[in-house]
Scaffold this active site. Structure first.
Site, PDB file in Angstrom:
ATOM      1  N   HIS A 244       0.805  -1.218   0.000  1.00  0.00           N
ATOM      2  CA  HIS A 244       0.000   0.000   0.000  1.00  0.00           C
ATOM      3  C   HIS A 244       0.847   1.282   0.000  1.00  0.00           C
ATOM      4  O   HIS A 244       0.929   2.003  -0.992  1.00  0.00           O
ATOM      5  CB  HIS A 244      -0.916   0.026   1.224  1.00  0.00           C
ATOM      6  N   ASP A 245       1.443   1.580   1.138  1.00  0.00           N
ATOM      7  CA  ASP A 245       2.074   2.891   1.330  1.00  0.00           C
ATOM      8  C   ASP A 245       3.370   3.080   0.546  1.00  0.00           C
ATOM      9  O   ASP A 245       3.622   4.179   0.040  1.00  0.00           O
ATOM     10  CB  ASP A 245       2.302   3.140   2.818  1.00  0.00           C
TER      11      ASP A 245
END
Length: 346
Positions: A244-245
């Site tokens: 994700h990040d």
């Protein structure tokens, strides 16, 4: 020589936030000016301590880290994602206490002051609930004019949510804040689950990181154990995880160019029904290849090439190996209770 891009990251430092922090701190073309934290994967103060510990692995004790909001705009506490990120937020890896302190200033003040000092050059990256940014907008309504770009990791467009069938964690944990932020006049990019769930970290990622042996790589590999446990049990048909990040960080830095990122009108569902916290992106022009539209409010990343995890490993492998390759940290694997009504926190 190109001037490094000034960037502030607002996060809730869990496992994937930590990987994103390492990626940015090790990128020579990124000037990580500050980090602010918010309650999400863990409490805001714990996230700030995690951030300092992670940055110290690569010698970046110079970056100010400020803790921010622990409650949503409506005053509730978020549901901390210890079942995803471990009891301490970073995969139950025990790092030495940071030598740098959490900044005395409030996260909201640090966001505004850093933006003002950068003379319009600052990029913002949000990989957490958007409470800090919403409060910053309330305090300084001109904030979108003061920054170059905002990248938000959050939401789901064609993909299911991960805390409810429709809502993703960063948007769903404070929908009112997300609605306020996404409605402001930013140059805005959204990186939703549609792409982050398809860029996968695997056991091969762990092996490559451990083989390098630097403190940062060993930490990353060990933190992924708990993260992989969760994904393997409830999200993926193999041992691994979403990315994700770190993917959002790479897009914010210009290191990943999306294959498909149409400009769409976006909103957030703030009602109390089953769709609460959903990102509502108008994709009705899907079969017309998303022509430009006057009411578009964000560039929404819907497709990447799937190769970013390799780039992430290569960047982390630029960290300095320890003279003694013994671990800089210890980890504790815990037995987790699976949440049947929730999913992964981003």
């Amino acid at each position: 020589m190109t001037t490094p891009q000034p960037l502030l990251m607002d996060c809730d430092t869990g496992v994937d936030d930590a990987l994103a922090l390492l990626y940015l701190a090790l990128s020579p073309d990124v000037d990580l000016r500050a980090v602010t934290t918010v309650g999400g994967n863990t409490a805001a103060r714990q996230a700030a301590v995690n951030t300092l510990q992670v940055l110290e692995l690569v010698g970046r004790t110079d970056i100010p880290v400020a803790a921010g909001a622990d409650r949503t705009l409506k005053g509730s506490l978020p549901h901390y994602a210890t079942h995803v990120h471990g009891d301490n937020g970073i995969g139950n890896v025990q790092l030495p206490a940071p030598t740098a302190p959490v900044a005395d200033t409030d996260a909201v003040d640090l966001i505004i002051e850093t933006a003002r000092q950068a003379d319009g050059a600052l990029s913002l990256l949000a990989t957490a609930p958007l409470t800090n940014l919403a409060l910053a907008l309330r305090r300084e309504p001109r904030l979108p004019e003061l920054v170059r770009h905002l990248t938000v990791m959050g939401g789901a467009v064609h993909h299911p949510g991960n805390i409810t069938p429709l809502a993703e964690a960063n948007i769903g944990n404070d929908p009112e804040a997300a609605a306020l932020v996404l409605a402001a006049d930013w140059d805005l990019t959204i990186v939703p689950l549609d792409v982050t769930m398809r860029e996968n970290l695997t056991t091969a990622t762990q092996r490559d990181l451990l083989a390098h042996g630097s403190p940062a790589c060993v930490f990353a590999a060990r933190a992924l154990d708990v993260y992989f446990d969760f994904h393997e049990e409830v999200a993926l048909p193999f041992r691994g995880s979403a990315c994700h990040d770190p993917l959002a960080a790479a897009i914010a830095a210009g290191h990943v160019v999306p294959r498909l990122a149409p400009r769409l009108h976006v909103d957030v569902e703030t009602g109390d029904g089953p769709a609460r916290g959903a990102l509502v992106a108008d994709t009705r022009a899907l079969y017309l290849s998303y022509p430009e539209r006057a009411d578009a409010t964000a560039r929404v990343v819907l497709e990447t090439d799937g190769r970013f995890p390799g780039q992430l490993v290569e960047r982390l492998r630029t960290s300095t190996p320890a003279a003694d390759t013994a671990s800089p940290a210890t980890s504790t694997r815990t037995t987790r209770t699976t949440r049947t009504n929730g999913g992964t926190a981003a």
